[in-house]
Design a protein around this motif. Structure first.
Motif, short mmCIF file in Angstrom:
data_model
loop_
_atom_site.label_atom_id
_atom_site.label_comp_id
_atom_site.label_asym_id
_atom_site.label_seq_id
_atom_site.Cartn_x
_atom_site.Cartn_y
_atom_site.Cartn_z
N UNK A 145 0.84 -1.19 0.00
CA UNK A 145 0.00 0.00 0.00
C UNK A 145 0.88 1.24 0.00
N UNK A 146 0.49 2.24 -0.78
CA UNK A 146 1.20 3.53 -0.80
C UNK A 146 0.16 4.64 -0.70
N UNK A 147 0.40 5.61 0.17
CA UNK A 147 -0.44 6.80 0.25
C UNK A 147 0.48 8.01 0.20
N UNK A 148 0.18 8.92 -0.73
CA UNK A 148 0.99 10.12 -0.90
C UNK A 148 0.28 11.32 -0.28
N UNK A 149 1.08 12.25 0.24
CA UNK A 149 0.58 13.48 0.84
C UNK A 149 1.39 14.62 0.27
N UNK A 150 0.69 15.63 -0.24
CA UNK A 150 1.39 16.82 -0.76
C UNK A 150 2.02 17.59 0.38
N UNK A 151 3.19 18.12 0.14
CA UNK A 151 3.86 18.99 1.13
C UNK A 151 3.62 20.42 0.69
N UNK A 152 2.81 21.12 1.46
CA UNK A 152 2.49 22.51 1.13
C UNK A 152 3.63 23.44 1.48
N UNK A 153 3.59 24.65 0.95
CA UNK A 153 4.68 25.61 1.18
C UNK A 153 4.79 26.07 2.64
N UNK A 154 3.72 25.89 3.42
CA UNK A 154 3.75 26.34 4.82
C UNK A 154 4.06 25.22 5.80
N UNK A 155 4.27 24.01 5.30
CA UNK A 155 4.54 22.89 6.20
C UNK A 155 5.98 22.94 6.68
N UNK A 156 6.14 22.65 7.97
CA UNK A 156 7.49 22.60 8.57
C UNK A 156 7.66 21.28 9.27
#
Length: 156
Positions: A145-156
């Motif tokens: 299983x693979x789940x992807x999550x976008x990394x937004x510009x405000x994530x630290x």
């Protein structure tokens, strides 16, 4: 199909997986985690791991053997008659369907102690989680299983 699961984990990251398996109706027959360690303000109080605390909230049995070299520990593990084990370390025998590892990155890009943080620091556009059936190599089993999550510009 509900499975009989042995869950193995320690850090906060593993808590969501434990809770998801329990809420999906699977029978968690045992939770293995690291033993309580000294902590607190003066380092004198024993602190339970995040997985240990979550297992207690879910009324699940918690075990923390030092290793599985002792025959009694291996026998106890097998006696749970589990279908699968979900764990961060290689205990590949003792369950009918194998052992699975939740890895906090999109392999093979990041490994090690802080894969999510490394993805953010490197400016990656996404991170995620992979569940792999474990084999004798390190992170070499087939991906289940693979789940992807976008990394937004405000994530630290």
């Amino acid at each position: 199909m509900a499975l009989r699961i042995i869950f193995m984990g320690t850090p906060e990251f593993s808590v969501a997986t434990l809770e998801a398996l329990a809420s999906a109706g699977h029978q968690i027959v045992a939770v293995y985690t690291q033993p309580p360690r000294p902590g607190g303000r003066r380092g004198l109080d024993l602190q339970k791991s995040p997985v240990h605390l979550a297992a207690e909230r879910l009324c699940l049995p918690v075990l923390h053997p030092l290793n599985f070299r002792a025959t009694e520990e291996r026998d106890r593990f097998r006696a749970f008659n589990a279908d699968v084990a979900v764990l961060p370390e290689a205990i590949l025998i003792g369950t009918r369907l194998g052992a699975y590892n939740g890895h906090a990155s999109l392999l093979p890009r990041w490994r090690g102690a802080a894969p999510i943080q490394r993805a953010i620091m490197a400016g990656d556009a996404e991170t995620g989680m992979m569940v792999m059936k474990m084999d004798k190599g390190l992170d070499t089993g087939p991906v289940a299983l693979t789940r992807k999550v976008a990394i937004g510009p405000d994530m630290t």
